[in-house]
Design an enzyme around this catalytic site. Structure first.
Site, PDB file in Angstrom:
ATOM      1  N   CYS A  74      -6.352   1.741  -2.311  1.00 45.31           N
ATOM      2  CA  CYS A  74      -6.086   3.090  -2.637  1.00 45.31           C
ATOM      3  C   CYS A  74      -5.093   2.827  -3.856  1.00 45.31           C
ATOM      4  O   CYS A  74      -4.101   2.459  -4.012  1.00 45.31           O
ATOM      5  CB  CYS A  74      -5.161   3.868  -1.528  1.00 45.31           C
ATOM      6  SG  CYS A  74      -4.275   5.377  -1.808  1.00 45.31           S
ATOM      7  N   CYS A  77      -1.705   4.785  -3.867  1.00 41.35           N
ATOM      8  CA  CYS A  77      -0.971   3.991  -3.239  1.00 41.35           C
ATOM      9  C   CYS A  77      -0.236   2.896  -4.005  1.00 41.35           C
ATOM     10  O   CYS A  77       0.942   2.547  -3.857  1.00 41.35           O
ATOM     11  CB  CYS A  77      -1.515   3.401  -1.950  1.00 41.35           C
ATOM     12  SG  CYS A  77      -2.370   4.588  -0.759  1.00 41.35           S
TER      13      CYS A  77
END
Length: 151
Positions: A74, A77
């Protein structure tokens, strides 16, 4: 033996797998659950979830803890993680940070209704007391933390 970076599977276990002719990729797959149980990586007040029991301890604890639900693949993230670590380090006497990989602990993510990542929840005394989804700049994280810590 080859090096596998921080996991050290080849260095620690490679000779066993060579004796029984297992490929190293299969060996890594077989050892991953074991490593998740024993290889808690700590960063002072920041740790990566290693077991579901550890999560239960954090969730029931009285210390406010930011729980960062993330995945290695991600992009947002990866952007949020170092900012979270810095903010928590700056508030180390007030809050902890627990990183939860949703690919490894999907049941916990599901239990907390994590639909998108990054997703951050503030937990204390067995309750979720705040949270947000998506990446945020440092000043917004400090604001969120101060609001949820009652400052």
């Amino acid at each position: 033996t080859q090096s596998t970076g921080s996991s050290g599977i080849n260095a620690e276990y490679g000779h066993y797998f060579k004796q029984i002719n297992l490929s190293m990729s299969l060996a890594r797959a077989l050892l991953r659950p074991l490593q998740q149980c024993i290889a808690l990586r700590s960063y002072g007040t920041v740790s990566t979830l290693a077991t579901e029991e550890q999560f239960d301890e954090v969730f029931q604890g009285s210390t406010p803890t930011l729980v960062d639900f993330y995945a290695d693949w991600c992009g947002p993230c990866k952007q949020l993680s170092p900012i979270l670590k810095k903010v928590v380090d700056d508030h180390s006497k007030e809050v902890n940070l627990l990183m939860v990989n949703v690919d490894d602990f999907g049941d916990i993510a599901h239990e907390f209704d994590v639909m998108s990542i990054p997703c951050v929840k503030m937990v204390q005394d067995g309750k979720v007391v705040g949270g947000f989804v998506g990446s945020k700049p440092e000043e917004k994280l400090v604001e969120f933390l101060n609001q949820n810590l009652g400052q």
